[in-house]
Design a protein around this motif. Structure first.
Motif, PDB file in Angstrom:
ATOM      1  N   LEU A 208      40.525   9.446  20.118  1.00  0.00           N
ATOM      2  CA  LEU A 208      42.024   9.696  19.318  1.00  0.00           C
ATOM      3  C   LEU A 208      42.670  10.762  20.166  1.00  0.00           C
ATOM      4  CD1 LEU A 208      41.215   8.717  15.717  1.00  0.00           C
ATOM      5  CD2 LEU A 208      42.072   7.292  17.678  1.00  0.00           C
ATOM      6  N   ASN A 209      41.778  11.956  20.447  1.00  0.00           N
ATOM      7  CA  ASN A 209      42.492  12.974  21.123  1.00  0.00           C
ATOM      8  C   ASN A 209      43.072  12.495  22.457  1.00  0.00           C
ATOM      9  OD1 ASN A 209      41.637  14.692  19.061  1.00  0.00           O
ATOM     10  ND2 ASN A 209      39.911  15.690  20.048  1.00  0.00           N
ATOM     11  N   ARG A 210      42.242  11.794  23.175  1.00  0.00           N
ATOM     12  CA  ARG A 210      42.756  11.147  24.316  1.00  0.00           C
ATOM     13  C   ARG A 210      44.120  10.238  24.366  1.00  0.00           C
ATOM     14  NH1 ARG A 210      38.191   9.846  28.976  1.00  0.00           N
ATOM     15  NH2 ARG A 210      37.374  11.941  28.986  1.00  0.00           N
ATOM     16  N   VAL A 211      44.217   9.511  23.092  1.00  0.00           N
ATOM     17  CA  VAL A 211      45.133   8.733  22.885  1.00  0.00           C
ATOM     18  C   VAL A 211      46.473   9.653  22.753  1.00  0.00           C
ATOM     19  CG1 VAL A 211      46.275   6.917  21.559  1.00  0.00           C
ATOM     20  CG2 VAL A 211      43.918   6.667  21.897  1.00  0.00           C
TER      21      VAL A 211
ATOM     22  N   VAL B 170      34.819  18.914  16.558  1.00  0.00           N
ATOM     23  CA  VAL B 170      35.188  19.051  18.124  1.00  0.00           C
ATOM     24  C   VAL B 170      36.534  19.293  18.275  1.00  0.00           C
ATOM     25  CG1 VAL B 170      33.363  17.227  18.285  1.00  0.00           C
ATOM     26  CG2 VAL B 170      35.971  16.401  17.798  1.00  0.00           C
ATOM     27  N   GLY B 171      37.084  19.766  17.575  1.00  0.00           N
ATOM     28  CA  GLY B 171      38.763  20.056  17.554  1.00  0.00           C
ATOM     29  C   GLY B 171      39.348  19.153  18.390  1.00  0.00           C
ATOM     30  N   TYR B 172      39.887  19.651  19.595  1.00  0.00           N
ATOM     31  CA  TYR B 172      41.025  18.811  20.533  1.00  0.00           C
ATOM     32  C   TYR B 172      40.300  18.615  21.650  1.00  0.00           C
ATOM     33  CZ  TYR B 172      45.284  19.504  17.845  1.00  0.00           C
ATOM     34  OH  TYR B 172      45.932  19.415  16.675  1.00  0.00           O
ATOM     35  N   ALA B 173      38.930  18.434  21.749  1.00  0.00           N
ATOM     36  CA  ALA B 173      38.063  17.920  22.700  1.00  0.00           C
ATOM     37  C   ALA B 173      38.551  16.744  23.445  1.00  0.00           C
ATOM     38  CB  ALA B 173      36.843  17.936  22.336  1.00  0.00           C
ATOM     39  N   THR B 174      38.404  16.518  24.751  1.00  0.00           N
ATOM     40  CA  THR B 174      38.746  15.342  25.506  1.00  0.00           C
ATOM     41  C   THR B 174      37.660  14.903  26.364  1.00  0.00           C
ATOM     42  OG1 THR B 174      39.872  16.794  26.966  1.00  0.00           O
ATOM     43  CG2 THR B 174      41.212  15.734  25.370  1.00  0.00           C
ATOM     44  N   HIS B 175      36.565  15.666  26.525  1.00  0.00           N
ATOM     45  CA  HIS B 175      35.448  15.279  27.383  1.00  0.00           C
ATOM     46  C   HIS B 175      34.008  15.458  26.584  1.00  0.00           C
ATOM     47  CE1 HIS B 175      38.631  15.755  30.076  1.00  0.00           C
ATOM     48  NE2 HIS B 175      38.098  15.137  30.959  1.00  0.00           N
TER      49      HIS B 175
END
Length: 461
Positions: free
Chosen positions: A138-141, A202-207
């Motif tokens: 969802l962060n990636r979206v 994980v906060g705003y992690a994208t990886h």
């Protein structure tokens, strides 16, 4: 001139003078310099606002490129050692804002199953790990560097044999079928994440990656936390800060044929919903249908017309309905019966007949099953939803819409040509499929030797 002597120790008054000179005077000067002046508060506020604006200002450069995932060829232990040498970031790790999906029911059903597949195949049947994976998706979206749909993010790069963004989409993992319970739990976690539940760690992690591999990007991103054996990262600079995650879902979740066997929402062709589903059900998955108010259908309804069909029988448990279809109703309209009989029921089946083979009740024999014209089934536990026709009665455009034929049709074959078998005296021909036991022949009996007798002639007369 009379001389005198100086005392060895200075007078107490001198101590006081020195104290005022070396301590009091600097304090007085500092106080004077730090006195409040008109306009100082406004100036300080402007300075702070300028600093904050600089931090929130979007850079002129485009978002970071999302390259295919590549890992260094290292053994697990060496990879763990290298990963341990990368320090965790000391910068704040704020939790992500709640993600509220705003698409249609069809898009929500597709997004739920794409997200559930990512969770289950990436983290296994582990609730904590699945929540972490869901949050990264969802962060990636929300980030401008990635696709704008949940399914688009999860299956980004699926066309590659290697290097896809989520490894399960291109490494053959989808050939494994999860258990019904694990799939149901994954879908429940996915529904919660799409309804605003946040996994804060994980906060705003994208990886992320497991600690036994080392991707090429692991040293260029901020490592922010670990969940189990997975390490989570975010981009450095402005692209890893909360202001960069301002986008919402773009809607129009694509169909992913590769999970169609798990998800009814991903069956069929784009724009047509599920196989054979008319528009009335094309936008309503099994879960949405089960969430609607349930219509009371009991034994007092037997023999009556409900929803344009005559109710023949109700199976024990009230989850299966046998109906006689209206002769004038088109076959394309039959799936709409689910709105009448299956709304509000997590598990439901409809079996319909049209013609002279309508059963009078339960149980059903083979001939009645073979003559069935239409069947509908849904099960919320695993997302199953299918509508099937008897294609020998009502041909359909694709085989996926045809129910399985229970009694295969046998085409009469021409009689075989006569075969002349030579007569073998003393040999009995075995009938077909007769079991023949082969044993060694008994030992031959030794031949009987008859001694030759020579007649004796008597001597004399």
């Amino acid at each position: 001139m009379t001389g005198g002597t100086f005392p060895d120790r200075p007078h107490r008054a001198m101590w006081l003078i020195w104290l005022l000179l070396f301590v009091g005077l600097p304090m007085a000067v500092a106080g004077w310099e730090s006195r409040p002046r008109a306009g100082d508060e406004v100036t300080q506020g402007r300075r702070l606002a300028a600093v904050a604006a600089a931090r929130l200002r979007r850079p002129t450069t485009p978002p970071p490129a999302v390259e295919p995932v590549k890992v260094f060829a290292l053994g697990p232990e060496q990879a763990r050692d290298l990963n341990a040498q990368i320090p965790f970031s000391r910068d704040p790790n704020p939790s992500a804002r709640p993600f509220l999906f705003r698409g249609s029911e069809t898009d929500l059903a597709r997004a739920t199953d794409c997200l559930a597949a990512a969770q289950l195949y990436e983290a296994g049947d582990d609730a904590v790990g699945e929540q972490a994976v869901a949050q990264v998706v969802l962060n990636r979206v929300r980030h401008p560097a990635f696709p704008k749909t949940v399914c688009g993010v999860v299956f980004q790069g699926q066309e590659r044999t290697t290097g896809c963004q989520f490894t399960f989409t291109c490494d053959g993992a989808l050939a494994r079928t999860p258990s019904i319970g694990a799939w149901a739990r994954a879908r429940e976690i996915a529904r919660g994440a799409l309804a605003g539940k946040v996994f804060k760690a994980v906060g705003y992690a994208t990886h992320y990656h497991t600690d036994w591999v080392v991707p090429y990007w692991s040293g260029s991103l901020d490592k922010i936390t670990a969940v189990g054996t997975h390490l989570f990262f975010r981009w450095r600079g402005w692209w890893g800060t909360p202001p960069a995650f301002r986008l919402g879902e773009g809607g129009g979740e694509p169909l992913i044929a590769r999970i169609a066997r798990l998800s009814a929402a991903h069956q069929g062709l784009p724009g047509s919903g599920l196989p054979g589903m008319p528009p009335v059900l094309a936008t309503e998955a099994a879960a949405a249908l089960a969430a609607r108010p349930e219509r009371a259908i009991g034994s007092d309804s037997l023999g009556k017309t409900i929803g344009g069909v005559r109710l023949i029988a109700i199976a024990p448990g009230g989850r299966s309905f046998l109906v006689e279809l209206n002769r004038s109703s088109p076959p394309e309209s039959w799936p709409a019966l689910a709105e009448t009989f299956c709304a509000g029921r997590p598990e439901c089946r409809i079996m319909g007949w049209r013609g002279g083979a309508v059963p009078t009740g339960l149980p059903l024999n083979d001939a009645q099953l073979e003559a069935m014209s239409f069947a509908y089934i849904h099960y919320v536990g695993n997302g199953l939803q299918r509508a099937l026709w008897n294609c020998s009665q009502f041909p359909r455009p694709t085989k996926a819409e045809c129910m399985r034929q229970r009694v295969p049709t046998v085409t009469p074959a021409s009689p075989p040509a006569a075969v002349i078998v030579p007569s073998l005296d003393g040999v009995r021909r075995k009938e077909r499929f007769e079991t023949v036991k082969i044993a060694p022949p008994p030992p031959a009996a030794p031949p009987i030797v008859t001694p030759k007798v020579t007649p004796i002639t008597p001597s004399g007369s």
